[in-house]
Design a protein around this motif. Structure first.
Motif, PDB file in Angstrom:
ATOM      1  N   LEU A  65     -33.965   4.826 -47.154  1.00  0.00           N
ATOM      2  CA  LEU A  65     -33.753   3.545 -47.838  1.00  0.00           C
ATOM      3  C   LEU A  65     -35.069   2.975 -48.358  1.00  0.00           C
ATOM      4  O   LEU A  65     -35.104   2.358 -49.428  1.00  0.00           O
ATOM      5  N   ALA A  88     -35.930   4.991 -51.439  1.00  0.00           N
ATOM      6  CA  ALA A  88     -35.008   4.660 -52.523  1.00  0.00           C
ATOM      7  C   ALA A  88     -35.394   3.342 -53.188  1.00  0.00           C
ATOM      8  O   ALA A  88     -35.274   3.195 -54.408  1.00  0.00           O
ATOM      9  N   GLN A  89     -35.840   2.398 -52.382  1.00  0.00           N
ATOM     10  CA  GLN A  89     -36.241   1.095 -52.920  1.00  0.00           C
ATOM     11  C   GLN A  89     -37.412   1.246 -53.889  1.00  0.00           C
ATOM     12  O   GLN A  89     -37.546   0.475 -54.847  1.00  0.00           O
ATOM     13  N   ALA A 107     -28.654  10.474 -51.054  1.00  0.00           N
ATOM     14  CA  ALA A 107     -29.635  10.916 -50.056  1.00  0.00           C
ATOM     15  C   ALA A 107     -28.907  11.722 -48.991  1.00  0.00           C
ATOM     16  O   ALA A 107     -27.821  11.343 -48.544  1.00  0.00           O
ATOM     17  N   ALA A 142     -26.759   1.234 -49.624  1.00  0.00           N
ATOM     18  CA  ALA A 142     -26.231   2.594 -49.744  1.00  0.00           C
ATOM     19  C   ALA A 142     -24.778   2.610 -49.300  1.00  0.00           C
ATOM     20  O   ALA A 142     -24.377   1.822 -48.431  1.00  0.00           O
ATOM     21  N   ALA A 145     -33.529   6.732 -57.941  1.00  0.00           N
ATOM     22  CA  ALA A 145     -32.633   6.917 -56.797  1.00  0.00           C
ATOM     23  C   ALA A 145     -31.275   6.255 -56.988  1.00  0.00           C
ATOM     24  O   ALA A 145     -30.269   6.725 -56.454  1.00  0.00           O
ATOM     25  N   ILE A 147     -27.082   5.850 -52.943  1.00  0.00           N
ATOM     26  CA  ILE A 147     -28.014   4.736 -53.025  1.00  0.00           C
ATOM     27  C   ILE A 147     -27.479   3.649 -53.969  1.00  0.00           C
ATOM     28  O   ILE A 147     -26.942   3.935 -55.041  1.00  0.00           O
TER      29      ILE A 147
END
Length: 377
Positions: free
Chosen positions: A336, A339-340, A350, A245, A345, A368
């Motif tokens: 995170l 997002a993964q 975020a 990010a 994302a 991200i």
């Protein structure tokens, strides 16, 4: 309290790890969030003379089991949590230790007051101990707020700037903002940045005595842990640099007279404006989930400023408890993780917000990175 004017190169988060109520290490935290099962457990009364019957403890966290016998005889729990988390982060990938240690590697650690338990124990010993010594001098460093950061740096050869920042629940955002400034001004090339909080009887009793239902809402079950990010300047010349990010903005203010909504809305407006981000670009929001009126005002501020968007709502307090000073750092780590797992994302933003009963409020905007950003692990 706001950072240096943004440069062409914004800081990026390239790795992270955590020691949490889900277990030790990044994978344990990520798996716990994905399973969505509460990590609360009944307290062992033989070990913990605490207020309350349950807590969110790091399972199996015994200092000598995790860190070994050498150097841990007088180490307290909060220092052990920080040292262990830094070790996990640095050992997660060869690059992490290569860039994250040495003369230009800094550490910025958020806290509330350090270890309340160590401070109270040392003070009690000074009043009740036998003459002529009264206290164990080996325990004195634990009573100092920056002990955890100092011991982590010594343990892991972090020879750059070493900073402890007190910010309550917002401490992780204060640490991220300070880390950004260190990088902007060239004081460090990489920074381990995050926050730590221990569970202790002293903390539970203080929280229970300080709790005011009218303003604090329902009491939350205490948790503990540490979350650390590896933050560095974006380097286009380094093809090995993973970008989880980009740190677009961090804004912090003090809510005077309980005016959380006003202060946080001002933070959000300024952060979005400085980052050039529109509400519809916000992919997900992680609030501090504060209880009572402060939490209501936090949600109201976010709703008002993001009226044009429809972001995901990320929650985790019900899973890991009130982690105090570590809360905002865990929020970033949680974002995170989500997002993964979410192909939508990548490239979006975020938002993390934090509210502390002491008046600190803040937010961070994180863009991200690409979907393959975590593949180096």
């Amino acid at each position: 309290m706001n950072g240096h004017a943004t440069t062409a190169r914004r800081p990026v988060i390239t790795a992270w790890s955590a020691v949490s109520p889900f277990g030790i290490g990044r994978s344990a935290f990520a798996d716990g969030l994905r399973k969505r099962e509460s990590a609360a457990a009944p307290l062992d009364r033989a070990k913990w003379q605490a207020a309350g019957d349950t807590a969110f403890l790091v399972p199996g966290f015994e200092l000598r089991d995790v860190l070994g016998r050498k150097g841990t005889r007088s180490m307290d729990r909060v220092t052990g949590l920080a040292v262990a988390t830094a070790g996990r982060l640095l050992d997660d990938a060869p690059r992490n230790r290569r860039v994250g240690t040495g003369p230009d590697a800094g550490l910025v650690l958020g806290t509330t007051t350090g270890s309340v338990q160590s401070q109270m124990d040392f003070t009690r010993d000074s009043l009740t101990g036998e003459k002529p010594y009264f206290v164990d001098p080996a325990c004195f460093p634990n009573a100092v707020m920056n002990c955890a950061a100092g011991q982590s740096a010594i343990w892991h050869q972090l020879k750059g700037p070493n900073t402890t920042i007190a910010g309550g629940h917002a401490a992780g955002l204060y640490a991220l903002n300070y880390s950004r400034r260190l990088l902007d001004f060239g004081r460090a090339s990489t920074v381990l940045c995050g926050a730590v909080e221990e569970f202790s009887p002293a903390r539970t009793w203080l929280d229970s005595r300080a709790h005011v239902p009218a303003t604090d809402g329902a009491p939350t079950v205490p948790g503990e842990g540490c979350a650390l990010l590896l933050v560095e300047q974006a380097a286009a010349a380094d093809p090995e640099q993973p970008v989880l990010a980009e740190v677009l903005a961090v804004e912090l203010r003090i809510a005077l007279g309980g005016a959380v909504r006003t202060a946080l809305a001002a933070c959000l407006d300024r952060a979005l404006r400085r980052a050039g981000v529109h509400p519809e670009e916000i992919w997900a929001v992680s609030t501090s989930e504060a209880s009572g009126p402060a939490g209501e005002q936090e949600r109201d501020a976010v709703e008002a400023v993001l009226a044009g968007g429809n972001p995901l709502r990320l929650t985790q307090v019900g899973l890991i408890g009130d982690t105090g000073a570590a809360a905002a750092a865990f929020q970033v780590a949680g974002a995170l993780v989500h997002a993964q797992d979410d192909p939508d994302a990548a490239g979006r933003v975020a938002l993390v917000t934090s509210v502390d009963r002491g008046g600190a409020v803040g937010c961070a905007l994180l863009r991200i990175g690409p979907p393959a950003a975590d593949s180096h692990h």
